[in-house]
Design a protein around this motif. Sequence first.
Motif, PDB file in Angstrom:
ATOM      1  N   ARG A   6       2.259 -13.409   5.530  1.00 53.49           N
ATOM      2  CA  ARG A   6       1.420 -12.843   4.461  1.00 53.49           C
ATOM      3  C   ARG A   6       2.226 -12.607   3.198  1.00 53.49           C
ATOM      4  O   ARG A   6       3.450 -12.481   3.211  1.00 53.49           O
ATOM      5  CB  ARG A   6       0.710 -11.578   4.922  1.00 53.49           C
ATOM      6  CG  ARG A   6       1.460 -10.391   5.560  1.00 53.49           C
ATOM      7  CD  ARG A   6       2.673  -9.947   4.943  1.00 53.49           C
ATOM      8  NE  ARG A   6       3.066  -8.579   5.253  1.00 53.49           N
ATOM      9  CZ  ARG A   6       3.839  -7.838   4.469  1.00 53.49           C
ATOM     10  NH1 ARG A   6       4.328  -8.316   3.360  1.00 53.49           N
ATOM     11  NH2 ARG A   6       4.168  -6.613   4.811  1.00 53.49           N
ATOM     12  N   ALA A   8       1.822  -9.797   0.102  1.00 49.66           N
ATOM     13  CA  ALA A   8       1.083  -8.536  -0.060  1.00 49.66           C
ATOM     14  C   ALA A   8       1.422  -7.853  -1.388  1.00 49.66           C
ATOM     15  O   ALA A   8       2.105  -6.830  -1.414  1.00 49.66           O
ATOM     16  CB  ALA A   8       1.408  -7.615   1.121  1.00 49.66           C
ATOM     17  N   PRO A   9       0.943  -8.422  -2.486  1.00 48.92           N
ATOM     18  CA  PRO A   9       1.286  -7.829  -3.788  1.00 48.92           C
ATOM     19  C   PRO A   9       0.537  -6.523  -4.058  1.00 48.92           C
ATOM     20  O   PRO A   9      -0.556  -6.306  -3.538  1.00 48.92           O
ATOM     21  CB  PRO A   9       0.834  -8.905  -4.780  1.00 48.92           C
ATOM     22  CG  PRO A   9      -0.292  -9.607  -4.086  1.00 48.92           C
ATOM     23  CD  PRO A   9       0.055  -9.590  -2.616  1.00 48.92           C
ATOM     24  N   SER A  10       1.155  -5.687  -4.873  1.00 49.42           N
ATOM     25  CA  SER A  10       0.461  -4.505  -5.404  1.00 49.42           C
ATOM     26  C   SER A  10       0.004  -4.872  -6.817  1.00 49.42           C
ATOM     27  O   SER A  10       0.779  -5.455  -7.575  1.00 49.42           O
ATOM     28  CB  SER A  10       1.428  -3.315  -5.510  1.00 49.42           C
ATOM     29  OG  SER A  10       1.988  -3.051  -4.254  1.00 49.42           O
ATOM     30  N   GLU A  42      -2.588  -4.960  -2.098  1.00 51.48           N
ATOM     31  CA  GLU A  42      -2.226  -3.574  -1.750  1.00 51.48           C
ATOM     32  C   GLU A  42      -2.644  -2.629  -2.877  1.00 51.48           C
ATOM     33  O   GLU A  42      -1.823  -2.083  -3.620  1.00 51.48           O
ATOM     34  CB  GLU A  42      -0.740  -3.504  -1.409  1.00 51.48           C
ATOM     35  CG  GLU A  42      -0.427  -4.415  -0.212  1.00 51.48           C
ATOM     36  CD  GLU A  42       0.735  -3.981   0.649  1.00 51.48           C
ATOM     37  OE1 GLU A  42       1.744  -3.524   0.103  1.00 51.48           O
ATOM     38  OE2 GLU A  42       0.622  -4.104   1.895  1.00 51.48           O
ATOM     39  N   TYR A 170       2.076   3.800   1.196  1.00 53.52           N
ATOM     40  CA  TYR A 170       2.299   2.365   1.420  1.00 53.52           C
ATOM     41  C   TYR A 170       2.719   2.116   2.871  1.00 53.52           C
ATOM     42  O   TYR A 170       2.244   1.174   3.510  1.00 53.52           O
ATOM     43  CB  TYR A 170       3.367   1.869   0.432  1.00 53.52           C
ATOM     44  CG  TYR A 170       4.131   0.651   0.906  1.00 53.52           C
ATOM     45  CD1 TYR A 170       3.488  -0.574   1.070  1.00 53.52           C
ATOM     46  CD2 TYR A 170       5.488   0.742   1.220  1.00 53.52           C
ATOM     47  CE1 TYR A 170       4.184  -1.680   1.526  1.00 53.52           C
ATOM     48  CE2 TYR A 170       6.187  -0.359   1.673  1.00 53.52           C
ATOM     49  CZ  TYR A 170       5.529  -1.568   1.833  1.00 53.52           C
ATOM     50  OH  TYR A 170       6.215  -2.657   2.301  1.00 53.52           O
ATOM     51  N   CYS A 174       0.555  -0.381   5.143  1.00 55.21           N
ATOM     52  CA  CYS A 174       1.209  -1.657   5.439  1.00 55.21           C
ATOM     53  C   CYS A 174       1.266  -1.903   6.953  1.00 55.21           C
ATOM     54  O   CYS A 174       0.934  -2.992   7.439  1.00 55.21           O
ATOM     55  CB  CYS A 174       2.619  -1.625   4.829  1.00 55.21           C
ATOM     56  SG  CYS A 174       3.546  -3.128   5.093  1.00 55.21           S
ATOM     57  N   ARG A 188       9.559 -11.036   2.747  1.00 53.21           N
ATOM     58  CA  ARG A 188       9.364 -10.291   1.500  1.00 53.21           C
ATOM     59  C   ARG A 188      10.721 -10.019   0.868  1.00 53.21           C
ATOM     60  O   ARG A 188      11.762 -10.337   1.445  1.00 53.21           O
ATOM     61  CB  ARG A 188       8.608  -8.984   1.778  1.00 53.21           C
ATOM     62  CG  ARG A 188       9.315  -8.086   2.777  1.00 53.21           C
ATOM     63  CD  ARG A 188       8.463  -6.880   3.154  1.00 53.21           C
ATOM     64  NE  ARG A 188       9.137  -6.024   4.110  1.00 53.21           N
ATOM     65  CZ  ARG A 188       8.584  -4.983   4.703  1.00 53.21           C
ATOM     66  NH1 ARG A 188       7.331  -4.668   4.449  1.00 53.21           N
ATOM     67  NH2 ARG A 188       9.268  -4.248   5.564  1.00 53.21           N
ATOM     68  N   LEU A 192      12.352  -4.230  -0.125  1.00 51.21           N
ATOM     69  CA  LEU A 192      11.556  -3.582   0.915  1.00 51.21           C
ATOM     70  C   LEU A 192      12.314  -3.428   2.227  1.00 51.21           C
ATOM     71  O   LEU A 192      11.789  -2.870   3.188  1.00 51.21           O
ATOM     72  CB  LEU A 192      10.239  -4.348   1.111  1.00 51.21           C
ATOM     73  CG  LEU A 192       9.359  -4.219  -0.148  1.00 51.21           C
ATOM     74  CD1 LEU A 192       8.345  -5.336  -0.227  1.00 51.21           C
ATOM     75  CD2 LEU A 192       8.681  -2.873  -0.201  1.00 51.21           C
TER      76      LEU A 192
HETATM   77  N1  GLU Z   1       2.969  -4.338  -2.039  1.00 48.12           N
HETATM   78  C1  GLU Z   1       4.407  -4.376  -1.973  1.00 48.12           C
HETATM   79  C2  GLU Z   1       4.973  -4.801  -3.301  1.00 48.12           C
HETATM   80  O1  GLU Z   1       4.283  -5.438  -4.083  1.00 48.12           O
HETATM   81  C3  GLU Z   1       4.929  -5.345  -0.946  1.00 48.12           C
HETATM   82  C4  GLU Z   1       4.597  -4.952   0.422  1.00 48.12           C
HETATM   83  C5  GLU Z   1       5.174  -5.824   1.514  1.00 48.12           C
HETATM   84  O2  GLU Z   1       5.402  -7.033   1.344  1.00 48.12           O
HETATM   85  O3  GLU Z   1       5.348  -5.247   2.586  1.00 48.12           O
HETATM   86  O4  GLU Z   1       6.117  -4.487  -3.557  1.00 48.12           O
END
Ligand code: GLU
Length: 288
Positions: A6, A8-10, A42, A170, A174, A188, A192
Motif C-alpha cells: 500500500r 498511504a499518504p496524508s 490517511e 496515526y 494505521c 515506506r 516512519l
Molecule cells: N500517512 C503517512 C505519511 O504520509 C504514512 C503512513 C505509512 O505509510 O504508514 O507520512
Amino acid sequence: MTYHGRFAPSPTGKLHFGSLVAAVGSWLCARHAGGQWLVRMEDIDPPREVAGAAADILATLPAFGLIADAPPLYQSQRMAAYDTAFEQLREADLLFPCTCSRSQLATSGGIHRDGQCVTAGEPDRSPAWRLRVPDVEVAFDDALLGPQRENLRETVGDFVIRRADGHYSYQLACVVDDAFQGITDVVRGQDLLESTARQIWLQRCLELPTPTYRHLPLVLDGEGNKLSKSTHALPVDPCEPTPTLRRALAFLHQPLPSSVTGVEELLAHALADFDPALMPHCSGSSVT
Ligand code: GLU
C-alpha cells in the motif's frame, strides 16, 4: 497469502518527490510479487490537512502510471473501526485517560511512563487516551535495514491512542487499516521507521498480524533536510511525469532505458529486472 502492499499518504499537501519515491517503491515491490497495490488516504487529522490535497494526490498517482487495484480507502470513513479497536484496548485495561501537558512532561524528556500521570485528572479538560506501555523491547527485521530493536518504555513511553481533541492517532488508525486491508508488506520512508515498533506492539495488543516492513531512504534537499510537505517541498508535476519518474527510479537504483519513453514503459523496464534487495538502504541519499 497474496502480497498486499500500500501507499498511504496524508493529505497535508500535494504529492512531492519524496512521497512519489515511496509510492513507486511500494508499487514496484507489489507488482514484482504479483500482488495487490492499494492506496489509503490517511485523512484523520483535519487540523493538518489542506483542502483539495486528497483529490490532488489521487489524480497525480495515475499520471505516473501508478494505478491501484481497488478504490482508495479513506480513513475519515473508518471511525467505527477505530472506535471498536479503542474499546478493545480499553476493555483489556490497556488505556488510561491523561491530561498531562507537554510542559508537565518536560522533566521526563516529554515521555509519559508507567501509566503515572503528573497531574490528577482535570474534570473540565477532556483527556487524551494513552496506551500503557510496559518495559518491553520490540524486535523486527526490516527487509532493507536489517534487525531493529527498540525498548518502547525508553523511547516513547505511554503513547497517545486518542488525542484530547478526539482524533485517533496515526498509530492506531494505521495498524487497524493495515490489518483491514490485509497488508502483508509495508514499504515506506525511513521517517516512519520510528513508528514501526509502536505499530508492532499495538498489533500484538489488538491480536492483529504483523506485516513485513521495508523502509526506504529519505530524499533530502540540498541542505540535507528531508523533503516534506511541511517544509513546502515542490509538488511533482503530473503534466510532465516522465523526467520526474526517471529521477524517482534512479533514486531507487532502478535501471533506466536510454531512449525517451512514457511512464508505462519506464515502470515496465524497472520491473523487468526488479530486485527489492537492490533498492538503496542508506539514509541520506539526495537527488538534485
Ligand atoms: N500517512 C503517512 C505519511 O504520509 C504514512 C503512513 C505509512 O505509510 O504508514 O507520512
